[in-house]
Scaffold this motif. Structure first.
Motif, mmCIF file in Angstrom:
data_model
loop_
_atom_site.group_PDB
_atom_site.id
_atom_site.type_symbol
_atom_site.label_atom_id
_atom_site.label_comp_id
_atom_site.label_asym_id
_atom_site.label_seq_id
_atom_site.Cartn_x
_atom_site.Cartn_y
_atom_site.Cartn_z
ATOM 1 N N ASP A 245 -7.701 2.369 21.540
ATOM 2 C CA ASP A 245 -9.075 2.246 21.074
ATOM 3 C C ASP A 245 -9.507 3.388 20.168
ATOM 4 O OD1 ASP A 245 -9.234 -0.060 22.540
ATOM 5 O OD2 ASP A 245 -10.348 0.808 24.207
ATOM 6 N N VAL A 246 -8.848 4.536 20.285
ATOM 7 C CA VAL A 246 -9.260 5.682 19.464
ATOM 8 C C VAL A 246 -8.740 5.585 18.035
ATOM 9 C CG1 VAL A 246 -9.476 7.252 21.417
ATOM 10 C CG2 VAL A 246 -7.264 7.001 20.270
ATOM 11 N N ILE A 247 -7.822 4.663 17.787
ATOM 12 C CA ILE A 247 -7.247 4.515 16.450
ATOM 13 C C ILE A 247 -8.013 3.436 15.689
ATOM 14 C CG2 ILE A 247 -5.159 3.934 15.153
ATOM 15 C CD1 ILE A 247 -3.499 4.977 17.398
ATOM 16 N N GLY A 248 -8.256 3.680 14.404
ATOM 17 C CA GLY A 248 -9.005 2.743 13.588
ATOM 18 C C GLY A 248 -8.226 1.486 13.251
ATOM 19 N N THR A 249 -8.934 0.481 12.777
ATOM 20 C CA THR A 249 -8.332 -0.781 12.345
ATOM 21 C C THR A 249 -8.058 -0.740 10.843
ATOM 22 O OG1 THR A 249 -10.550 -1.707 12.114
ATOM 23 C CG2 THR A 249 -9.375 -2.138 14.178
ATOM 24 N N VAL A 250 -7.269 -1.692 10.364
ATOM 25 C CA VAL A 250 -6.837 -1.654 8.977
ATOM 26 C C VAL A 250 -7.983 -1.887 8.003
ATOM 27 C CG1 VAL A 250 -6.225 -4.104 8.797
ATOM 28 C CG2 VAL A 250 -4.984 -2.408 7.419
ATOM 29 N N ASP A 251 -9.034 -2.614 8.436
ATOM 30 C CA ASP A 251 -10.125 -2.884 7.517
ATOM 31 C C ASP A 251 -10.870 -1.624 7.117
ATOM 32 O OD1 ASP A 251 -10.996 -3.294 10.403
ATOM 33 O OD2 ASP A 251 -12.944 -3.125 9.398
ATOM 34 N N GLN A 252 -10.788 -0.572 7.932
ATOM 35 C CA GLN A 252 -11.402 0.690 7.546
ATOM 36 C C GLN A 252 -10.709 1.285 6.326
ATOM 37 O OE1 GLN A 252 -10.971 2.198 11.679
ATOM 38 N NE2 GLN A 252 -13.133 2.738 11.529
ATOM 39 N N PHE A 253 -9.452 0.924 6.141
ATOM 40 C CA PHE A 253 -8.705 1.347 4.956
ATOM 41 C C PHE A 253 -8.876 0.354 3.810
ATOM 42 C CE2 PHE A 253 -4.672 1.337 2.507
ATOM 43 C CZ PHE A 253 -4.740 2.619 1.977
ATOM 44 N N THR A 254 -8.709 -0.924 4.107
ATOM 45 C CA THR A 254 -8.714 -1.913 3.026
ATOM 46 C C THR A 254 -10.081 -2.044 2.354
ATOM 47 O OG1 THR A 254 -9.084 -3.688 4.650
ATOM 48 C CG2 THR A 254 -6.804 -3.243 3.982
ATOM 49 N N LYS A 255 -11.153 -1.711 3.070
ATOM 50 C CA LYS A 255 -12.469 -1.797 2.431
ATOM 51 C C LYS A 255 -12.637 -0.751 1.340
ATOM 52 C CE LYS A 255 -15.013 1.139 5.710
ATOM 53 N NZ LYS A 255 -16.050 1.139 6.773
ATOM 54 N N LEU A 256 -11.735 0.232 1.316
ATOM 55 C CA LEU A 256 -11.753 1.254 0.277
ATOM 56 C C LEU A 256 -10.894 0.867 -0.931
ATOM 57 C CD1 LEU A 256 -11.209 4.348 2.627
ATOM 58 C CD2 LEU A 256 -13.393 3.441 1.783
ATOM 59 N N CYS A 257 -10.187 -0.263 -0.825
ATOM 60 C CA CYS A 257 -9.216 -0.670 -1.852
ATOM 61 C C CYS A 257 -9.719 -1.912 -2.587
ATOM 62 C CB CYS A 257 -7.865 -0.977 -1.209
ATOM 63 S SG CYS A 257 -7.225 0.342 -0.142
ATOM 64 N N ASP A 258 -9.381 -2.021 -3.851
ATOM 65 C CA ASP A 258 -9.787 -3.193 -4.627
ATOM 66 C C ASP A 258 -8.591 -4.027 -5.076
ATOM 67 O OD1 ASP A 258 -8.678 -1.579 -6.563
ATOM 68 O OD2 ASP A 258 -10.537 -1.306 -7.705
ATOM 69 N N ASP A 259 -7.415 -3.780 -4.479
ATOM 70 C CA ASP A 259 -6.198 -4.494 -4.893
ATOM 71 C C ASP A 259 -5.433 -5.018 -3.689
ATOM 72 O OD1 ASP A 259 -5.351 -2.082 -3.867
ATOM 73 O OD2 ASP A 259 -4.031 -1.569 -5.553
ATOM 74 N N VAL A 260 -6.153 -5.426 -2.643
ATOM 75 C CA VAL A 260 -5.512 -5.833 -1.383
ATOM 76 C C VAL A 260 -4.858 -7.207 -1.521
ATOM 77 C CG1 VAL A 260 -5.891 -6.391 1.046
ATOM 78 C CG2 VAL A 260 -7.110 -4.468 -0.008
ATOM 79 N N VAL A 261 -3.612 -7.298 -1.081
ATOM 80 C CA VAL A 261 -2.896 -8.567 -0.968
ATOM 81 C C VAL A 261 -2.513 -8.740 0.500
ATOM 82 C CG1 VAL A 261 -0.924 -9.949 -1.685
ATOM 83 C CG2 VAL A 261 -1.988 -8.365 -3.308
ATOM 84 N N ALA A 262 -3.063 -9.756 1.144
ATOM 85 C CA ALA A 262 -2.761 -10.029 2.551
ATOM 86 C C ALA A 262 -1.590 -11.003 2.621
ATOM 87 C CB ALA A 262 -3.983 -10.596 3.259
ATOM 88 N N TYR A 263 -0.471 -10.559 3.151
ATOM 89 C CA TYR A 263 0.726 -11.391 3.224
ATOM 90 C C TYR A 263 0.725 -12.209 4.514
ATOM 91 C CZ TYR A 263 2.739 -9.165 -0.878
ATOM 92 O OH TYR A 263 2.964 -8.746 -2.165
ATOM 93 N N PRO A 264 1.263 -13.427 4.472
ATOM 94 C CA PRO A 264 1.272 -14.276 5.671
ATOM 95 C C PRO A 264 2.304 -13.849 6.697
ATOM 96 C CG PRO A 264 2.404 -15.381 3.872
ATOM 97 C CD PRO A 264 1.816 -14.130 3.295
ATOM 98 N N GLY A 265 3.252 -13.008 6.299
ATOM 99 C CA GLY A 265 4.322 -12.599 7.195
ATOM 100 C C GLY A 265 4.543 -11.103 7.168
ATOM 101 N N SER A 266 5.709 -10.697 7.647
ATOM 102 C CA SER A 266 6.011 -9.281 7.842
ATOM 103 C C SER A 266 6.917 -8.694 6.764
ATOM 104 C CB SER A 266 6.688 -9.086 9.200
ATOM 105 O OG SER A 266 7.877 -9.874 9.277
ATOM 106 N N GLU A 267 7.371 -9.527 5.812
ATOM 107 C CA GLU A 267 8.355 -9.067 4.836
ATOM 108 C C GLU A 267 7.749 -8.908 3.446
ATOM 109 O OE1 GLU A 267 11.633 -11.760 4.821
ATOM 110 O OE2 GLU A 267 12.201 -11.360 6.897
ATOM 111 N N LEU A 268 8.324 -7.954 2.709
ATOM 112 C CA LEU A 268 7.900 -7.719 1.328
ATOM 113 C C LEU A 268 9.126 -7.366 0.502
ATOM 114 C CD1 LEU A 268 5.627 -7.321 -0.771
ATOM 115 C CD2 LEU A 268 5.456 -4.948 0.015
ATOM 116 N N GLU A 269 9.344 -8.127 -0.553
ATOM 117 C CA GLU A 269 10.441 -7.849 -1.474
ATOM 118 C C GLU A 269 9.940 -6.897 -2.555
ATOM 119 O OE1 GLU A 269 13.586 -8.759 -1.460
ATOM 120 O OE2 GLU A 269 13.616 -10.276 0.143
#
Length: 205
Positions: free
Chosen positions: A164-188
């Motif tokens: 609970d003491v660790i933040g969620t990812v949206d606290q980071f992504t709300k600072l970014c204007d180039d977010v790509v949300a991938y449907p899975g765990s892999e990235l080429e």
């Protein structure tokens, strides 16, 4: 080069059939994630805490020829030169085409010299959750300064599951204007990949 996020700070990085696992967590140490069970040719850990050094969870293969060069950068797990949580090792992997840096549990500002060694990255794997590491604002500031092609956030809380003491990812992504949300765990990764903040889904969720 292919990267796969297993969860927390654990990734596999693969090139030419050779696989490196970074920061595998020990069984039961990360709420909401299944155990790490993966085959690989090499394991690298940023530090000795149980949620980053589960080497026994990785089955090592024998005889593979590595296409990677591995560079290490010494840093700290806290902002008090390690007096709170000890040292942290940054790993920089290159296969001659792509270059990836895994910041481990970075908890401090980097020196200009350390930052210079992290220029020209294809991907930056950066903790964003705060408390035990740098937080979202610090991670964004560092990513902006290093300017990799791809930023991959890690080490954040999954929804309402534990830590609970660790933040969620949206606290980071709300600072970014180039977010790509991938449907899975892999990235080429390729040298021509478009600039982005890549949010992956943990394979072990």
């Amino acid at each position: 080069m292919k990267i796969t996020w297993l969860g927390h700070s654990c990734f596999t990085v693969e090139s030419q059939g050779y696989r490196i696992v970074l920061d595998p967590y020990k069984d039961g140490t990360v709420p909401g994630l299944a155990s790490v069970r993966v085959e690989a040719d090499q394991v690298l850990c940023s530090h000795g805490h149980d949620d980053h050094c589960g080497t026994e969870c990785v089955s090592l293969r024998q005889g593979g020829s590595s296409p990677f060069t591995v560079e290490t950068i010494d840093s700290w797990h806290d902002d008090k030169e390690g007096t709170k949580r000890g040292p942290n090792t940054i790993h920089v992997l290159s296969d001659g085409q792509c270059r990836v840096a895994h910041l481990g549990d970075l908890g401090c500002d980097l020196t200009p010299e350390q930052k210079d060694r992290l220029r020209s990255l294809t991907a930056l794997l950066v903790p964003v959750g705060g408390h035990f590491t740098i937080d979202a604002v610090q991670a964004k500031r560092l990513a902006d300064e290093l300017s990799p092609a791809v930023v991959v956030p890690m080490h954040y809380r999954q929804a309402d599951v534990g830590y609970d003491v660790i933040g969620t990812v949206d606290q980071f992504t709300k600072l970014c204007d180039d977010v790509v949300a991938y449907p899975g765990s892999e990235l080429e990764l390729t040298p021509q990949i478009s600039k982005q903040t890549a949010v992956l889904k943990p394979q072990n969720a």
